[in-house]
Design a protein around this motif. Structure first.
Motif, PDB file in Angstrom:
ATOM      1  N   SER A  40     -11.695   4.344  -3.059  1.00 32.48           N
ATOM      2  CA  SER A  40     -11.190   4.488  -1.685  1.00 32.48           C
ATOM      3  C   SER A  40     -10.136   3.462  -1.289  1.00 32.48           C
ATOM      4  O   SER A  40      -9.424   3.665  -0.321  1.00 32.48           O
ATOM      5  N   THR A  55       0.872  -1.170   0.000  1.00 30.82           N
ATOM      6  CA  THR A  55       0.000   0.000   0.000  1.00 30.82           C
ATOM      7  C   THR A  55       0.905   1.216   0.000  1.00 30.82           C
ATOM      8  O   THR A  55       1.717   1.400   0.905  1.00 30.82           O
ATOM      9  N   SER A  96     -10.826  -0.226  -1.217  1.00 40.05           N
ATOM     10  CA  SER A  96     -11.315  -1.578  -0.934  1.00 40.05           C
ATOM     11  C   SER A  96     -11.421  -2.459  -2.178  1.00 40.05           C
ATOM     12  O   SER A  96     -11.051  -3.634  -2.149  1.00 40.05           O
ATOM     13  N   ARG A  97     -11.888  -1.911  -3.296  1.00 37.10           N
ATOM     14  CA  ARG A  97     -11.971  -2.708  -4.533  1.00 37.10           C
ATOM     15  C   ARG A  97     -10.584  -3.030  -5.058  1.00 37.10           C
ATOM     16  O   ARG A  97     -10.347  -4.123  -5.585  1.00 37.10           O
ATOM     17  N   ALA A 105      -7.980  -3.561  -3.256  1.00 36.26           N
ATOM     18  CA  ALA A 105      -7.474  -4.662  -2.420  1.00 36.26           C
ATOM     19  C   ALA A 105      -8.063  -5.994  -2.883  1.00 36.26           C
ATOM     20  O   ALA A 105      -7.364  -7.017  -2.926  1.00 36.26           O
ATOM     21  N   ARG A 106      -9.346  -5.996  -3.255  1.00 39.61           N
ATOM     22  CA  ARG A 106      -9.963  -7.225  -3.782  1.00 39.61           C
ATOM     23  C   ARG A 106      -9.315  -7.632  -5.100  1.00 39.61           C
ATOM     24  O   ARG A 106      -9.042  -8.808  -5.344  1.00 39.61           O
TER      25      ARG A 106
END
Length: 121
Positions: A87, A28, A89-90, A92-93
């Motif tokens: 943001s 990240t 989260s997607r 990370a998926r």
């Protein structure tokens, strides 16, 4: 009551395990770190097409996380992958999917597009 406590402990342990496992393959990056490397990498916006059209980081390709499995052929395993979404989260998926498919140099923009202050189209 005991069963509920056990369930909660297992749930927390699973979350902690996933968090640390993800940190092993996913970097990240702050916006500054992201800027340093994304021009030499595959810059992928994993948001939906209508979000991408409203604005995206200059040079990004749109491969929505919902289509990623079918569009893996468009990405190279031998080049770093820089992902972002609105943001985080997607992205990370998407990173989790790429890791499972053998991609190794996976980077995500911390805070996503909404925190980006660089050039956009």
């Amino acid at each position: 009551m005991e069963l509920l406590v056990i369930f909660i402990v297992v749930l927390i342990a699973f979350g902690v395990f996933r968090f640390f496992r993800q940190r092993m393959y996913l970097k990240t990056l702050t916006e500054e770190q992201f800027r340093e490397g994304y021009r030499k990498a595959q810059l992928i916006d994993v948001r939906e097409p209508q979000e991408f059209k409203r604005g995206h980081i200059l040079g990004a390709r749109n491969i929505p996380v919902t289509q990623m499995r079918q569009r893996l052929i468009e990405m190279r395993k031998d080049k770093p992958v820089y992902l972002y979404c609105q943001s985080g989260s997607r992205a990370a998926r998407a990173a989790q999917l790429l890791h499972k498919k053998g991609y190794e140099d996976i980077n995500v923009l911390k805070g996503g597009f909404k925190k980006w202050t660089g050039k956009i189209k």
